[in-house]
Design an enzyme around this catalytic site. Structure first.
Site, PDB file in Angstrom:
ATOM      1  N   GLY A 103      -8.990 -61.347   1.418  1.00 38.15           N
ATOM      2  CA  GLY A 103     -10.143 -61.379   2.228  1.00 38.15           C
ATOM      3  C   GLY A 103     -11.333 -61.260   1.783  1.00 38.15           C
ATOM      4  O   GLY A 103     -12.568 -61.102   2.299  1.00 38.15           O
ATOM      5  N   ASP A 104     -11.559 -61.166   0.475  1.00 38.66           N
ATOM      6  CA  ASP A 104     -12.643 -60.981  -0.395  1.00 38.66           C
ATOM      7  C   ASP A 104     -12.451 -61.520  -1.917  1.00 38.66           C
ATOM      8  O   ASP A 104     -11.402 -62.281  -1.943  1.00 38.66           O
ATOM      9  CB  ASP A 104     -13.322 -59.519  -0.518  1.00 38.66           C
ATOM     10  N   ASP A 105     -13.321 -61.424  -2.744  1.00 39.66           N
ATOM     11  CA  ASP A 105     -13.332 -62.054  -4.123  1.00 39.66           C
ATOM     12  C   ASP A 105     -11.886 -61.807  -4.462  1.00 39.66           C
ATOM     13  O   ASP A 105     -11.162 -60.874  -4.787  1.00 39.66           O
ATOM     14  CB  ASP A 105     -14.263 -61.341  -5.120  1.00 39.66           C
TER      15      ASP A 105
END
Length: 469
Positions: A250-252
């Site tokens: 859900g992120d980098d």
């Protein structure tokens, strides 16, 4: 109009390829790790009363097993074997000269009770918890001031069961910053390989103040809507190799960091000599990000053979006034993008500060960023490259880029200076000066790139299209 070259011109360019002082020598930190290293002492977690039913809390069993194995740290090290089963546990600490080995069907489960994740001090390079002022929860698997640590297995699983933490974050009911799944601090000689990591409460794998770190052949998964579940975040660490990984979070996917504003500048430990290769993944954020916490500096990052799909951004550099520090000598090559909103993004006004004590006049230095050999299908924007007024990002070099772009305004550039070669769609005005031959020395290329093309035949082939008999 074609330019004619003399023999002197060719020899001068050969000299640039062979003797350029800005090349990086060596890549020894990316040697293959050896997770099968033989430890003379080995125990199974079941010998300490652990029960793999997914219900029994086994924190004490893990702690006691590692306490026992510590007596063998100076006798060749030890191995803790986790067999088939579902092993529920709270946080536990590793020791030096230890192999934590998970069997094929072994699953370590993070407790859903926050009391089983102790609260510890914030990182000195951050000055506070990343999400909230004050302290932070300890990671599920934690180590500090260690050497020679291996976390591996036969593709076993470490599952943080992070959904409860994500809900606490969304509902703003947390008292402290969420924990990572794995965090190693001030540790030298780390191998993490052949495992699956699921549902981290926060960033998944976080080596901070570490050296000689290898992460190989891991899968990292979390729902695309899970908040801040970065894959691998090297932080104020050097000689790091990440390769052969699949990450969907859900992120980098990868975020390279080195401290936050005045705390990162004061701590002063950069991230450098980082190699990333053969990486595949998807994310609601960036495939590879640098920052936004980069106040200790980031340099000598080499990434190649990347494939990102169904993602927001391919490559992103994030910084802000107040960060200070630098990002320089970055080389990204051979990247394939599919269904990605923005291929390349630089953000100079990212914001987010630990407190009001930062100096807004502490401007970051962003320079010598080379991105080479990029293809993309169904990309909305080729590049959103936004530097800072009075703090232009320098020597940005883009070459061999071919993107199928849906936007009528594929490039948006401000406070950017650099060069380009063979870029489609047409690059923005600040980058239209050509790289070869006049500005090659202004771009950054690692030594292996030069070595592979610096013999006379290759260089002459490269120059051939520019030469007129």
């Amino acid at each position: 109009m074609r330019r004619s070259f003399t023999l002197v011109d060719v020899l001068l360019l050969l000299a640039l390829f062979i003797d350029a002082p800005w090349t990086v020598r060596g890549n020894s930190h990316c040697q293959r790790g050896n997770p099968a290293v033989i430890r003379p002492h080995s125990v199974a977690i079941t010998e300490f009363g652990a029960v793999g039913d997914g219900v029994t809390l086994n924190t004490k069993a893990f702690q006691n097993a590692i306490f026992y194995l510590n007596s063998f740290a100076d006798k060749g090290g030890a191995k803790l074997f986790v067999p088939t089963g579902r092993w529920l546990t709270g946080s536990f600490d590793l020791i030096s000269h230890l192999t934590l080995w998970l069997d094929k069907d072994a699953i370590i489960l993070g407790s859903t009770n926050s009391d089983d994740w102790p609260v510890i001090d914030s990182l000195p390079s951050y000055g506070r918890g990343r999400e909230l002022p004050g302290r932070r929860h300890k990671s599920l698997i934690y180590g500090r001031n260690l050497s020679d640590v291996i976390i591996t297995g036969d593709n076993g699983t470490i599952d943080g069961q992070g959904s409860i933490w994500w809900n606490w974050f969304r509902n703003e009911t947390l008292d402290y910053t969420r924990p990572h799944l794995v965090e190693l601090m001030n540790t030298t000689g780390v191998v993490i390989s052949n495992l699956t990591f699921l549902n981290s409460p926060f960033w998944t794998i976080h080596p901070v103040y570490c050296s000689q770190v290898i992460v190989q052949n891991v899968t990292i998964l979390a729902p695309l809507d899970s908040p801040n579940t970065d894959g691998i975040d090297p932080d104020s660490s050097d000689d790091v190799c990440i390769e052969d990984c699949y990450i969907s979070t859900g992120d980098d996917i990868i975020a390279i960091k080195s401290g936050w504003d005045e705390y990162g500048m004061s701590y002063g430990r950069p991230s450098k000599n980082i190699t990333i290769r053969r990486l595949v993944g998807q994310t609601t954020s960036a495939g590879i990000a640098i920052g936004s916490e980069m106040s200790g500096g980031v340099s000598e990052v080499h990434a190649e053979n990347l494939r990102f799909y169904n993602s927001t951004t391919g490559i992103r550099i994030k910084t802000s006034p107040g960060r200070g520090g630098y990002v320089r000598n970055i080389y990204i090559s051979n990247m394939s993008l599919t269904d990605v909103k923005t291929a390349i993004r630089f953000t100079g006004q990212y914001g987010e500060h630990p407190d009001e004590s930062y100096d807004p006049k502490a401007l970051p230095l962003i320079e010598r960023i080379t991105i080479d050999d990029v293809t993309g299908q169904n990309v909305k924007y080729a590049g959103l490259l936004e530097g800072l007024e009075g703090d232009t990002f320098l020597d940005i070099c883009l070459s061999n880029i071919n993107l199928s772009v849906t936007s009528k305004s594929p490039w948006n550039c401000s406070y950017i200076q650099g060069y380009s070669e063979a870029v489609s769609p047409e690059i923005c005005e600040p980058l239209r000066e050509t790289i070869i031959p006049d500005h090659y020395s202004g771009c950054y290329y690692p030594s292996h790139h030069l070595q592979s093309s610096s013999n006379e035949t290759d260089v002459l082939d490269c120059l051939g299209k520019f030469m007129v008999a």
